[in-house]
Design a protein around this motif. Structure first.
Motif, mmCIF file in Angstrom:
data_model
loop_
_atom_site.group_PDB
_atom_site.id
_atom_site.type_symbol
_atom_site.label_atom_id
_atom_site.label_comp_id
_atom_site.label_asym_id
_atom_site.label_seq_id
_atom_site.Cartn_x
_atom_site.Cartn_y
_atom_site.Cartn_z
ATOM 1 N N GLN A 51 0.833 -1.116 -0.087
ATOM 2 C CA GLN A 51 0.075 0.006 -0.070
ATOM 3 C C GLN A 51 1.166 1.388 -0.021
ATOM 4 O O GLN A 51 0.614 2.217 -0.768
ATOM 5 N N VAL A 52 1.965 1.347 0.843
ATOM 6 C CA VAL A 52 2.859 2.418 0.926
ATOM 7 C C VAL A 52 3.385 2.874 -0.474
ATOM 8 O O VAL A 52 3.433 3.907 -0.831
ATOM 9 N N THR A 53 3.963 1.685 -1.112
ATOM 10 C CA THR A 53 4.513 1.886 -2.457
ATOM 11 C C THR A 53 3.642 2.410 -3.384
ATOM 12 O O THR A 53 3.736 3.380 -4.309
ATOM 13 N N SER A 54 2.337 1.777 -3.661
ATOM 14 C CA SER A 54 1.464 2.180 -4.333
ATOM 15 C C SER A 54 0.921 3.713 -4.051
ATOM 16 O O SER A 54 0.862 4.509 -5.041
ATOM 17 N N ALA A 55 0.772 4.025 -2.908
ATOM 18 C CA ALA A 55 0.576 5.604 -2.584
ATOM 19 C C ALA A 55 1.660 6.610 -2.947
ATOM 20 O O ALA A 55 1.506 7.641 -3.552
ATOM 21 N N GLU A 56 2.905 6.043 -2.559
ATOM 22 C CA GLU A 56 3.847 6.595 -3.212
ATOM 23 C C GLU A 56 3.887 7.091 -4.768
ATOM 24 O O GLU A 56 4.463 8.197 -5.084
ATOM 25 N N TRP A 57 3.485 6.106 -5.522
ATOM 26 C CA TRP A 57 3.456 6.241 -6.899
ATOM 27 C C TRP A 57 2.427 7.248 -7.176
ATOM 28 O O TRP A 57 2.589 8.184 -7.973
ATOM 29 N N LEU A 58 1.278 7.360 -6.472
ATOM 30 C CA LEU A 58 0.136 8.393 -6.727
ATOM 31 C C LEU A 58 0.774 9.900 -6.285
ATOM 32 O O LEU A 58 0.716 10.358 -7.284
ATOM 33 N N PRO B 196 -11.097 11.398 -14.385
ATOM 34 C CA PRO B 196 -11.115 12.121 -15.967
ATOM 35 C C PRO B 196 -9.812 11.197 -16.604
ATOM 36 O O PRO B 196 -9.343 10.189 -16.261
ATOM 37 N N PRO B 197 -10.215 11.513 -18.149
ATOM 38 C CA PRO B 197 -9.081 10.460 -19.031
ATOM 39 C C PRO B 197 -7.915 10.694 -18.319
ATOM 40 O O PRO B 197 -7.418 11.810 -18.175
ATOM 41 N N GLY B 198 -6.973 9.408 -18.315
ATOM 42 C CA GLY B 198 -5.665 9.882 -17.716
ATOM 43 C C GLY B 198 -5.477 9.544 -16.059
ATOM 44 O O GLY B 198 -4.257 9.639 -15.659
ATOM 45 N N GLY B 199 -6.734 9.583 -15.485
ATOM 46 C CA GLY B 199 -6.607 9.619 -14.055
ATOM 47 C C GLY B 199 -6.177 8.303 -13.726
ATOM 48 O O GLY B 199 -6.200 7.223 -14.177
ATOM 49 N N LEU B 200 -5.446 8.435 -12.565
ATOM 50 C CA LEU B 200 -4.647 7.256 -11.831
ATOM 51 C C LEU B 200 -5.770 6.422 -10.885
ATOM 52 O O LEU B 200 -6.670 6.953 -10.230
ATOM 53 N N PHE B 201 -5.484 5.085 -10.975
ATOM 54 C CA PHE B 201 -6.259 4.085 -10.171
ATOM 55 C C PHE B 201 -5.215 3.147 -9.712
ATOM 56 O O PHE B 201 -4.674 2.778 -10.463
ATOM 57 N N ALA B 202 -5.170 3.035 -8.217
ATOM 58 C CA ALA B 202 -4.031 2.283 -7.569
ATOM 59 C C ALA B 202 -5.055 1.231 -6.960
ATOM 60 O O ALA B 202 -5.780 1.251 -6.045
ATOM 61 N N GLU C 194 -5.562 1.174 -18.292
ATOM 62 C CA GLU C 194 -4.090 0.612 -18.616
ATOM 63 C C GLU C 194 -3.535 0.323 -17.301
ATOM 64 O O GLU C 194 -3.215 1.110 -16.554
ATOM 65 N N ILE C 195 -2.925 -1.054 -17.311
ATOM 66 C CA ILE C 195 -1.913 -1.380 -16.148
ATOM 67 C C ILE C 195 -0.673 -0.733 -16.464
ATOM 68 O O ILE C 195 -0.031 -1.394 -17.342
ATOM 69 N N VAL C 196 0.173 0.070 -15.504
ATOM 70 C CA VAL C 196 1.151 0.697 -15.995
ATOM 71 C C VAL C 196 2.275 0.077 -14.925
ATOM 72 O O VAL C 196 3.496 0.193 -15.618
ATOM 73 N N GLU C 197 1.872 -0.335 -13.943
ATOM 74 C CA GLU C 197 2.954 -1.111 -13.055
ATOM 75 C C GLU C 197 2.199 -2.113 -12.249
ATOM 76 O O GLU C 197 1.069 -2.111 -11.945
ATOM 77 N N GLU C 198 3.074 -3.014 -11.776
ATOM 78 C CA GLU C 198 2.608 -4.288 -11.034
ATOM 79 C C GLU C 198 3.563 -4.742 -10.064
ATOM 80 O O GLU C 198 4.801 -4.927 -10.532
ATOM 81 N N LEU D 160 -1.953 -3.086 -8.670
ATOM 82 C CA LEU D 160 -2.009 -2.727 -9.855
ATOM 83 C C LEU D 160 -2.198 -1.253 -9.807
ATOM 84 O O LEU D 160 -2.863 -0.450 -9.015
ATOM 85 N N ARG D 161 -1.252 -0.681 -10.701
ATOM 86 C CA ARG D 161 -1.251 0.836 -10.637
ATOM 87 C C ARG D 161 -1.564 1.316 -12.196
ATOM 88 O O ARG D 161 -0.794 0.787 -12.876
ATOM 89 N N CYS D 162 -2.688 1.825 -12.450
ATOM 90 C CA CYS D 162 -3.415 1.813 -13.734
ATOM 91 C C CYS D 162 -3.649 3.293 -13.891
ATOM 92 O O CYS D 162 -3.630 4.139 -13.050
ATOM 93 N N ARG D 163 -3.950 3.640 -15.371
ATOM 94 C CA ARG D 163 -4.347 5.095 -15.804
ATOM 95 C C ARG D 163 -5.764 4.681 -16.502
ATOM 96 O O ARG D 163 -5.871 3.710 -17.138
#
Length: 214
Positions: free
Chosen positions: A29-36, A138-144, A184-188, A208-211
């Motif tokens: 969780q911490v790593t994915s939140a850091e990505w955000l 929005p388009p391009g919005g982030l989803f972890a 789109e899954i950009v990192e896993e 999964l870190r997605c857009r």
């Protein structure tokens, strides 16, 4: 679709702050939140979907200067999150309430985090919830998001002295479900995790870190 949340919120009301004691290590969780945090501008608006006690995610995002809104089905969890993250805004609500045209309109967000919250839904609801997340961004919005890797659907398990129902997918199927919702899954990443509670078995957690595509 009729929703059955029988016992789900009550279990987390009963667990309260013992949840953080049972799950003390939340590196994924911490790593994915850091990505955000790295990917968002200062002051961006982020929804923590299934915020729990607010620790670590809502607190981590708020400390980074992001506007945090949290939603959880459990009244107790929402109260704890308000205490733990005083700069956040937290609502007791069902994920399904946020659907397009649903009873709760919290506006739109630059990013959504859903760490283990989709785990609490029957599989039939998960694609619909992913479309709700798509609607909130929005388009391009982030989803972890994160899920426990498991081939189960609405399966009852003992959980810190209570019983909850959980669903999961194997890795390839989870990716297919997420991509089918136009992400789109950009990192896993994945972690093998052994909770400190004796009645919660070891698990493989998928992050999964997605857009949002369009």
């Amino acid at each position: 679709m009729p929703l059955d949340r029988t016992g789900q919120a009550e279990a987390f009301d009963a667990i309260g702050d013992r949840y953080d004691e049972a799950f003390p290590h939340k590196e994924g969780q911490v790593t994915s939140a850091e990505w955000l945090i790295r990917s968002l501008p200062a002051g961006a608006r982020v929804l923590d979907l299934g915020c729990g006690t607010g620790i670590p995610t809502a607190l981590q995002l708020a400390k980074a200067g992001l506007q945090v809104v949290g939603v959880d089905l459990s009244e107790t969890m929402v109260a704890l999150a308000r205490d733990n993250v005083p700069t956040g805004v937290f609502h007791q609500a069902d994920i399904a309430d946020l659907r397009p045209g649903g009873p709760r309109d919290l506006g739109r967000f630059d990013a959504v985090a859903a760490f283990f919250s989709l785990l609490m839904l029957p599989r039939a609801e998960i694609p619909l919830t992913l479309r709700t997340v798509h609607h909130l961004l929005p388009p391009g919005g982030l989803f972890a998001l994160s899920m426990v890797e498991a081939d189960v659907d609405d399966f009852s398990i003992p959980f810190i002295g209570s019983t909850i129902r959980v669903s999961g997918y194997l890795g390839d199927e989870l990716r297919e479900v997420v991509e089918a919702a136009d992400f789109e899954i950009v990192e896993e990443s994945s972690y093998t995790y052994a909770p400190s509670s004796a009645d919660v078995p070891p698990e493989v957690q998928i992050f999964l870190r997605c857009r949002r595509r369009t």
